[in-house]
Write a protein that holds these residues in place. Structure first.
Motif, short mmCIF file in Angstrom:
data_model
loop_
_atom_site.label_atom_id
_atom_site.label_comp_id
_atom_site.label_asym_id
_atom_site.label_seq_id
_atom_site.Cartn_x
_atom_site.Cartn_y
_atom_site.Cartn_z
N ASN A 101 -1.81 13.11 -3.22
CA ASN A 101 -2.60 12.49 -2.35
C ASN A 101 -2.80 10.87 -2.39
O ASN A 101 -3.22 10.45 -3.35
N TYR A 102 -2.49 10.51 -1.47
CA TYR A 102 -2.65 8.95 -1.09
C TYR A 102 -2.69 8.45 0.30
O TYR A 102 -2.40 9.25 1.16
N GLN A 103 -3.25 7.36 0.38
CA GLN A 103 -3.50 6.68 1.60
C GLN A 103 -2.43 5.92 2.08
O GLN A 103 -2.44 4.82 1.13
N GLU A 118 -1.90 2.41 4.55
CA GLU A 118 -2.57 1.46 5.29
C GLU A 118 -1.36 0.54 5.87
O GLU A 118 -0.75 -0.04 5.27
N LEU A 122 -3.07 4.07 -3.16
CA LEU A 122 -3.07 3.48 -2.02
C LEU A 122 -1.77 2.75 -1.82
O LEU A 122 -1.21 2.13 -2.65
#
Length: 162
Positions: A4-6, A8, A84
């Motif tokens: 689970n990572y985001q 950008e 992130l």
């Protein structure tokens, strides 16, 4: 490994006038974050392409339309604590048209002689990245860091010839 990572995705575009050997920089005020001189850029909107995001950000922040844009490299920062991955795609613009905005949203726009640009106040990370826009070829930099401690855990830097 945490899956689970985001992610950008951002762009940064150096606008360079090769005839006058000047670069267009923004003098960002403190309240905008990243104060000091910096090249135009910002977040890529989904689902636009990364290069279209770069062109749009330059237009929104300067009023100029990029006509010749060249991919220069990737700066990537990963923070496992936050989950992130922050990616910045860097471009060099050598041909453009339009008029500079009279009231730019991100800070005062200034044409600066290339050889004097690094004398201006700017973030350390931008000063480090600045020469890469003008080196031949492309680059790729990946940094794994901990925001909580400010420590770099791993760094990879590669350059690729044209």
């Amino acid at each position: 490994m945490n899956m689970n990572y985001q992610v950008e995705i951002y762009t940064m575009s150096m606008v360079w006038n090769p005839v006058s050997d000047q670069v267009l920089l923004m003098n960002r005020p403190n309240h905008k974050g990243f104060p000091g001189y910096i090249a135009p850029g910002g977040k890529v909107e989904f689902p636009e392409s990364i290069v279209d995001g770069a062109i749009r950000e330059v237009r929104e922040e300067t009023g100029l339309w990029a006509r010749q844009i060249k991919y220069k490299g990737l700066d990537e920062f990963c923070d496992p604590e936050q989950g992130l991955r922050y990616m910045v795609f860097n471009y060099l613009i050598t041909s453009y048209e339009g008029e500079l905005l009279t009231d730019p949203p991100e800070g005062e726009l200034v044409w600066v002689p290339l050889r004097q640009a690094l004398e201006l106040p700017m973030q350390d990370w931008f000063a480090e990245r600045f020469p890469r826009f003008f080196n031949s070829g492309t680059f790729e930099r990946s940094v794994v860091w901990e925001k909580s401690s400010g420590r770099t855990l791993q760094e990879t830097f590669k350059t690729y010839s044209d």
